[in-house]
Design a protein around this motif. Sequence first.
Motif, short mmCIF file in Angstrom:
data_model
loop_
_atom_site.label_atom_id
_atom_site.label_comp_id
_atom_site.label_asym_id
_atom_site.label_seq_id
_atom_site.Cartn_x
_atom_site.Cartn_y
_atom_site.Cartn_z
N GLN A 1 67.19 -21.16 -53.75
CA GLN A 1 68.47 -21.81 -53.45
C GLN A 1 68.61 -22.07 -51.96
O GLN A 1 69.10 -23.12 -51.54
CB GLN A 1 69.64 -20.96 -53.96
N GLU B 1 70.69 -26.64 -62.66
CA GLU B 1 69.55 -25.72 -62.65
C GLU B 1 69.53 -24.89 -61.36
O GLU B 1 68.88 -23.85 -61.30
CB GLU B 1 68.24 -26.50 -62.77
N HIS B 2 70.24 -25.35 -60.34
CA HIS B 2 70.24 -24.67 -59.05
C HIS B 2 70.62 -23.20 -59.18
O HIS B 2 70.01 -22.34 -58.54
CB HIS B 2 71.21 -25.38 -58.09
N THR B 3 71.56 -22.88 -60.04
CA THR B 3 72.02 -21.50 -60.18
C THR B 3 70.97 -20.64 -60.89
O THR B 3 71.08 -19.42 -60.84
CB THR B 3 73.36 -21.44 -60.93
N LYS B 4 69.99 -21.23 -61.56
CA LYS B 4 68.94 -20.48 -62.23
C LYS B 4 67.79 -20.16 -61.28
O LYS B 4 66.88 -19.45 -61.65
CB LYS B 4 68.41 -21.26 -63.43
N ARG B 5 67.84 -20.70 -60.08
CA ARG B 5 66.78 -20.48 -59.11
C ARG B 5 67.06 -19.20 -58.33
O ARG B 5 68.20 -18.77 -58.20
CB ARG B 5 66.66 -21.70 -58.19
N SER B 6 66.01 -18.59 -57.81
CA SER B 6 66.16 -17.36 -57.02
C SER B 6 66.96 -17.65 -55.75
O SER B 6 67.07 -18.82 -55.34
CB SER B 6 64.78 -16.83 -56.64
#
Length: 139
Positions: free
Chosen positions: A72, A63-68
Amino acid sequence: MSAAEPVDPMPPAVNISHGAVVIDITKRAGRAAKAIVDGNSRGRRTGMNHAHAADRNRHHHPEHTKRSPAQQFADDIEAGFNAIDETLTDDVTARVFVRSLDVFAHTLKGAAATGVIGEEELAKLLELLEGMKAAPHLL
């Protein structure tokens, strides 16, 4: 002006101590900071709030890559705190983190006042520090 040249006139709240320009950070410091400087602190809180242990490896989560980008960056800062068994989701740790950034900002202002860095660099670095202050609220 060279960083080695003295500033004239000396900015307010700056004094010369042992041949170095020093800005007294305790002038605006709260009770806790003054107690530490005076040697009256009750000791550092230790241990991580284990209710937030699930946050420890969030930066490795898909999910980290879906965060702004800001989220991040907050995750990366949190990972650094997790490495020492701390978390920015703990109110005390978050307050200490933000206060440390304030102290560093004060140091940068002193560096600008003495010509070590320029006003443009100061503005960019202070902007970065302000963004870092949001980290505890982005986790």
